[in-house]
Scaffold this motif. Structure first.
Motif, PDB file in Angstrom:
ATOM      1  N   SER A 275       0.838  -1.206   0.000  1.00 38.35           N
ATOM      2  CA  SER A 275       0.000   0.000   0.000  1.00 38.35           C
ATOM      3  C   SER A 275       0.869   1.251   0.000  1.00 38.35           C
ATOM      4  O   SER A 275       0.489   2.276  -0.584  1.00 38.35           O
ATOM      5  CB  SER A 275      -0.933  -0.008   1.214  1.00 38.35           C
ATOM      6  N   ALA A 276       2.035   1.185   0.647  1.00 42.05           N
ATOM      7  CA  ALA A 276       2.945   2.336   0.635  1.00 42.05           C
ATOM      8  C   ALA A 276       3.443   2.602  -0.777  1.00 42.05           C
ATOM      9  O   ALA A 276       3.408   3.740  -1.272  1.00 42.05           O
ATOM     10  CB  ALA A 276       4.121   2.088   1.574  1.00 42.05           C
ATOM     11  N   MET A 277       3.898   1.547  -1.456  1.00 43.72           N
ATOM     12  CA  MET A 277       4.468   1.728  -2.799  1.00 43.72           C
ATOM     13  C   MET A 277       3.401   2.120  -3.813  1.00 43.72           C
ATOM     14  O   MET A 277       3.638   2.958  -4.681  1.00 43.72           O
ATOM     15  CB  MET A 277       5.186   0.447  -3.211  1.00 43.72           C
ATOM     16  N   GLU A 278       2.200   1.546  -3.688  1.00 48.30           N
ATOM     17  CA  GLU A 278       1.143   1.913  -4.632  1.00 48.30           C
ATOM     18  C   GLU A 278       0.669   3.344  -4.384  1.00 48.30           C
ATOM     19  O   GLU A 278       0.298   4.050  -5.325  1.00 48.30           O
ATOM     20  CB  GLU A 278      -0.025   0.936  -4.564  1.00 48.30           C
ATOM     21  N   SER A 279       0.697   3.784  -3.131  1.00 52.96           N
ATOM     22  CA  SER A 279       0.293   5.161  -2.834  1.00 52.96           C
ATOM     23  C   SER A 279       1.265   6.145  -3.473  1.00 52.96           C
ATOM     24  O   SER A 279       0.847   7.154  -4.063  1.00 52.96           O
ATOM     25  CB  SER A 279       0.241   5.377  -1.319  1.00 52.96           C
ATOM     26  N   TYR A 280       2.554   5.870  -3.356  1.00 52.37           N
ATOM     27  CA  TYR A 280       3.533   6.746  -3.995  1.00 52.37           C
ATOM     28  C   TYR A 280       3.434   6.664  -5.513  1.00 52.37           C
ATOM     29  O   TYR A 280       3.631   7.667  -6.223  1.00 52.37           O
ATOM     30  CB  TYR A 280       4.947   6.401  -3.532  1.00 52.37           C
ATOM     31  N   PHE A 281       3.105   5.482  -6.019  1.00 52.05           N
ATOM     32  CA  PHE A 281       2.926   5.335  -7.469  1.00 52.05           C
ATOM     33  C   PHE A 281       1.751   6.188  -7.947  1.00 52.05           C
ATOM     34  O   PHE A 281       1.848   6.918  -8.928  1.00 52.05           O
ATOM     35  CB  PHE A 281       2.696   3.862  -7.813  1.00 52.05           C
ATOM     36  N   ALA A 283       0.558   8.736  -6.513  1.00 51.18           N
ATOM     37  CA  ALA A 283       0.872  10.146  -6.305  1.00 51.18           C
ATOM     38  C   ALA A 283       1.858  10.684  -7.333  1.00 51.18           C
ATOM     39  O   ALA A 283       2.172  11.881  -7.330  1.00 51.18           O
ATOM     40  CB  ALA A 283       1.429  10.354  -4.901  1.00 51.18           C
ATOM     41  N   GLY A 284       2.355   9.800  -8.220  1.00 48.06           N
ATOM     42  CA  GLY A 284       3.266  10.228  -9.278  1.00 48.06           C
ATOM     43  C   GLY A 284       4.689  10.465  -8.821  1.00 48.06           C
ATOM     44  O   GLY A 284       5.449  11.185  -9.494  1.00 48.06           O
ATOM     45  N   ALA A 285       5.086   9.840  -7.696  1.00 50.09           N
ATOM     46  CA  ALA A 285       6.424  10.086  -7.156  1.00 50.09           C
ATOM     47  C   ALA A 285       7.484   9.131  -7.691  1.00 50.09           C
ATOM     48  O   ALA A 285       8.674   9.409  -7.565  1.00 50.09           O
ATOM     49  CB  ALA A 285       6.385   9.984  -5.632  1.00 50.09           C
ATOM     50  N   LEU A 286       7.077   8.010  -8.289  1.00 47.10           N
ATOM     51  CA  LEU A 286       8.047   6.980  -8.684  1.00 47.10           C
ATOM     52  C   LEU A 286       8.520   7.221 -10.108  1.00 47.10           C
ATOM     53  O   LEU A 286       8.284   6.418 -11.021  1.00 47.10           O
ATOM     54  CB  LEU A 286       7.429   5.584  -8.521  1.00 47.10           C
ATOM     55  N   ARG A 287       9.210   8.316 -10.302  1.00 50.20           N
ATOM     56  CA  ARG A 287       9.813   8.618 -11.591  1.00 50.20           C
ATOM     57  C   ARG A 287      11.051   9.476 -11.341  1.00 50.20           C
ATOM     58  O   ARG A 287      11.157  10.182 -10.353  1.00 50.20           O
ATOM     59  CB  ARG A 287       8.831   9.329 -12.516  1.00 50.20           C
ATOM     60  N   LEU A 288      11.984   9.389 -12.272  1.00 47.61           N
ATOM     61  CA  LEU A 288      13.245  10.125 -12.144  1.00 47.61           C
ATOM     62  C   LEU A 288      13.687  10.557 -13.527  1.00 47.61           C
ATOM     63  O   LEU A 288      13.690   9.756 -14.472  1.00 47.61           O
ATOM     64  CB  LEU A 288      14.319   9.248 -11.489  1.00 47.61           C
ATOM     65  N   VAL A 329       8.374   4.317 -13.252  1.00 54.50           N
ATOM     66  CA  VAL A 329       7.768   3.051 -12.827  1.00 54.50           C
ATOM     67  C   VAL A 329       6.406   2.932 -13.495  1.00 54.50           C
ATOM     68  O   VAL A 329       5.577   3.851 -13.422  1.00 54.50           O
ATOM     69  CB  VAL A 329       7.651   2.988 -11.295  1.00 54.50           C
ATOM     70  N   THR A 330       6.169   1.809 -14.165  1.00 55.83           N
ATOM     71  CA  THR A 330       4.953   1.665 -14.970  1.00 55.83           C
ATOM     72  C   THR A 330       3.832   0.913 -14.261  1.00 55.83           C
ATOM     73  O   THR A 330       2.703   0.899 -14.736  1.00 55.83           O
ATOM     74  CB  THR A 330       5.288   0.924 -16.275  1.00 55.83           C
ATOM     75  N   ALA A 331       4.123   0.273 -13.150  1.00 54.10           N
ATOM     76  CA  ALA A 331       3.104  -0.454 -12.387  1.00 54.10           C
ATOM     77  C   ALA A 331       3.504  -0.411 -10.918  1.00 54.10           C
ATOM     78  O   ALA A 331       4.694  -0.292 -10.593  1.00 54.10           O
ATOM     79  CB  ALA A 331       2.982  -1.901 -12.870  1.00 54.10           C
ATOM     80  N   ALA A 348       9.924  -0.707 -14.745  1.00 50.23           N
ATOM     81  CA  ALA A 348       9.964   0.698 -15.139  1.00 50.23           C
ATOM     82  C   ALA A 348      10.303   0.814 -16.615  1.00 50.23           C
ATOM     83  O   ALA A 348      10.895  -0.089 -17.216  1.00 50.23           O
ATOM     84  CB  ALA A 348      10.985   1.457 -14.301  1.00 50.23           C
ATOM     85  N   SER A 349       9.919   1.918 -17.215  1.00 50.98           N
ATOM     86  CA  SER A 349      10.327   2.230 -18.582  1.00 50.98           C
ATOM     87  C   SER A 349      11.525   3.162 -18.534  1.00 50.98           C
ATOM     88  O   SER A 349      11.633   4.007 -17.639  1.00 50.98           O
ATOM     89  CB  SER A 349       9.180   2.898 -19.353  1.00 50.98           C
ATOM     90  N   VAL A 350      12.434   2.973 -19.481  1.00 51.48           N
ATOM     91  CA  VAL A 350      13.615   3.816 -19.596  1.00 51.48           C
ATOM     92  C   VAL A 350      13.571   4.483 -20.968  1.00 51.48           C
ATOM     93  O   VAL A 350      13.531   3.798 -21.992  1.00 51.48           O
ATOM     94  CB  VAL A 350      14.912   3.002 -19.436  1.00 51.48           C
ATOM     95  N   THR A 351      13.545   5.782 -20.975  1.00 51.43           N
ATOM     96  CA  THR A 351      13.500   6.536 -22.232  1.00 51.43           C
ATOM     97  C   THR A 351      14.781   7.352 -22.369  1.00 51.43           C
ATOM     98  O   THR A 351      15.177   8.060 -21.428  1.00 51.43           O
ATOM     99  CB  THR A 351      12.287   7.476 -22.271  1.00 51.43           C
ATOM    100  N   ILE A 352      15.404   7.224 -23.541  1.00 50.42           N
ATOM    101  CA  ILE A 352      16.625   7.977 -23.835  1.00 50.42           C
ATOM    102  C   ILE A 352      16.301   8.951 -24.960  1.00 50.42           C
ATOM    103  O   ILE A 352      15.742   8.561 -25.995  1.00 50.42           O
ATOM    104  CB  ILE A 352      17.773   7.032 -24.253  1.00 50.42           C
ATOM    105  N   ALA A 353      16.634  10.217 -24.752  1.00 47.68           N
ATOM    106  CA  ALA A 353      16.279  11.239 -25.745  1.00 47.68           C
ATOM    107  C   ALA A 353      17.296  12.361 -25.727  1.00 47.68           C
ATOM    108  O   ALA A 353      18.061  12.530 -24.766  1.00 47.68           O
ATOM    109  CB  ALA A 353      14.881  11.776 -25.466  1.00 47.68           C
ATOM    110  N   LEU A 354      17.309  13.143 -26.808  1.00 47.25           N
ATOM    111  CA  LEU A 354      18.065  14.384 -26.867  1.00 47.25           C
ATOM    112  C   LEU A 354      17.102  15.536 -26.643  1.00 47.25           C
ATOM    113  O   LEU A 354      15.954  15.512 -27.111  1.00 47.25           O
ATOM    114  CB  LEU A 354      18.753  14.533 -28.233  1.00 47.25           C
TER     115      LEU A 354
END
Length: 499
Positions: A275-281, A283-288, A329-331, A348-354
């Motif tokens: 429940s902690a991890m899904e709550s942060y997910f 809330a949109g916090a699990l991205r960098l 993080v996608t799920a 998680a998805s990893v996107t590489i871009a310029l």
């Protein structure tokens, strides 16, 4: 037929009963410590007893015993124990109370007065505390039973009228005994129903953990006492503050508490952490997102070399643009607790871009990353903390198997980036911890963590960082004022939750 219907309803009610995400057991090992702290508080409360004046007439003698106060409590024997259906019982036998009072005697035109010390001996007190859950899920003292008895009182009178006092002593002593017997239980009732409940009101129920999520520690049912322990079941579930009514259905294994060697045991199910991890997910916090100088130099060079063919086909204005590496993080991550350890699985998805200035970014690649983290739980003070380590890692392309093969050279540098750049950020959050539902002033010491299948338990001893009197005085209602609003949760700390 009616009996069958009742059994069916009971079965259905049991089937749909909410499972606890957190359990706490207070064992009999803690009672000696609690008793000593409680008796210090009780001694202070008994000293506040207000005993009515004792006045009367015997022949030509008029007497008045006033300003009677309890000065000390001396204990010969005391016991605090659990009792089924009564919860907690304090029994004091053969104690004595130090007394001080003012004496006044009038005989015709002769007057005698002054203060004198006395004692009440053979004091017996029996108090039972019933603990329950209130409508908000807060633990509280719901009922107190009390019996108090003073066997005898003693006072050594002196002065000119000593013989007169000795003559009146039987009458005075019986009156003092009666007044004491009448005053002890009301004081204990107030101490439990008002003062002790103000302490229990500091146990967190539902409140924020940080700016993104909160936690619900409401009791699911009344505490249950046995001869050797007191068990409490809490919801133990996180929620995003933006969706305060959201809750994760608890389908985890119910924690089991069987140990009784330590003062207290706390158990957490997989649902608590999920429940902690899904709550942060949510809330949109699990991205960098790392852009430009934030991308490690060696990884920047390797990524540019890997996608050199795609980069050279771009316009010259884009070639030297800053590189962007985004992890999302996608799920919702999931926690698995086994006797061998605790693992958290993250996809998680990893996107590489310029990212050319003032232009839309140009995506070079998108891949999927599966990460398995090992988690070590610890209890410090009364905060549950988590140390995360990278255990296993893999990346693969969403497009084709051939592109997945081309990503093999990135495996090692991305893993290094996770260890050096991402894990410290996660641990900065998780090591702050989240508070365990304990009253203010009480903390855990000498903690031992043990993993089971589907849940973990933490055994610890209790420590009073603050005395009961100090905490209760903080929330005591001053005379002549309105009731203080004792918070159901302590002031929010900057602590983040378990992930």
């Amino acid at each position: 037929m009616a009996l069958c219907g009742a059994l069916l309803l009971a079965l259905l009610a049991g089937t749909h009963a909410e499972l606890p995400g957190c359990k706490i057991r207070i064992t009999s090992q803690a009672l000696e410590l609690v008793k000593q702290e409680g008796l210090r508080f009780l001694e202070h409360e008994l000293e506040t007893i207000t005993i009515p004046d004792l006045r009367g007439r015997e022949g030509h003698f008029y007497y008045n015993i006033s300003d009677m106060k309890v000065t000390e409590l001396q204990l010969t024997s005391s016991e605090l124990h659990f009792q089924p259906e009564q919860e907690l019982v304090l029994q004091i036998t053969n104690a004595s109370l130090g007394l001080n009072f003012r004496r006044q005697l009038l005989y015709w035109f002769f007057y005698d007065g002054g203060y004198i010390n006395a004692s009440a001996e053979g004091v017996s007190i029996y108090t039972g505390l019933q603990l329950s859950r209130d409508p908000s899920g807060q633990i509280r003292v719901s009922n107190i039973s009390c019996q108090a008895f003073v066997a005898k009182t003693h006072a050594a009178f002196g002065g000119t009228f000593r013989k007169v006092y000795d003559f009146l002593y039987t009458l005075i002593a019986s009156g003092m005994r009666f007044l004491l017997n009448q005053q002890i239980c009301p004081v204990l009732h107030h101490a439990g129903m008002v003062l002790l409940n103000s302490l229990l009101a500091t146990v967190p129920v539902r409140g924020p953990v940080d700016e993104l999520v909160g936690i619900d520690y409401s009791l699911l049912k009344d505490p249950v006492a046995s001869a050797s322990n007191l068990d409490m079941e809490f919801r133990g579930s996180f929620f995003p503050l933006a969706e305060s009514n959201w809750s994760l259905p608890n389908r985890a294994v119910e924690p089991q508490l069987q140990e009784e060697e330590r003062m207290v045991y706390v158990a957490f199910s997989e649902s608590f952490f999920d429940s902690a991890m899904e709550s942060y997910f949510r809330a949109g916090a699990l991205r960098l997102s790392l852009v430009g100088d934030k991308v490690p130099h060696d990884l920047d060079m390797l990524l540019r070399a890997t996608y050199f063919g795609s980069i050279v086909l771009l316009s010259p204005a884009v070639l030297d643009s800053p590189l962007k590496l985004e992890l999302r993080v996608t799920a919702p991550p999931r926690c698995t607790i086994k006797p061998s350890g605790t693992t958290i699985a993250v996809t998680a998805s990893v996107t590489i871009a310029l990212v050319p200035p003032d232009q839309p970014e140009v995506q070079l690649s998108s891949m999927t990353m599966d990460v398995w983290l090992s988690a070590k739980m610890a209890l410090r003070g009364k905060a549950l903390r988590t140390q995360l380590d990278l255990r296993k890692f893999r990346i693969y392309s969403n497009q084709s198997a051939i592109e997945s093969l081309a990503l093999i050279p990135l495996q090692s540098p991305l893993k290094t980036m996770l260890r050096i750049g991402v894990m410290p950020l996660l641990n900065k959050r998780t090591l702050r911890g989240v508070q365990i539902p304990l009253p203010e002033g009480i903390t855990f010491v000498r903690e031992v963590v043990q993993n089971h299948l589907g849940f973990l338990t933490i055994g610890a001893d209790l420590h009073f960082a603050k005395g009961l009197r100090e905490v209760i005085e903080k929330y005591r209602r001053p005379a002549g004022t309105k009731d203080l609003q004792v918070p159901s949760t302590p002031p929010p700390s900057p602590a983040a939750a378990v992930l």
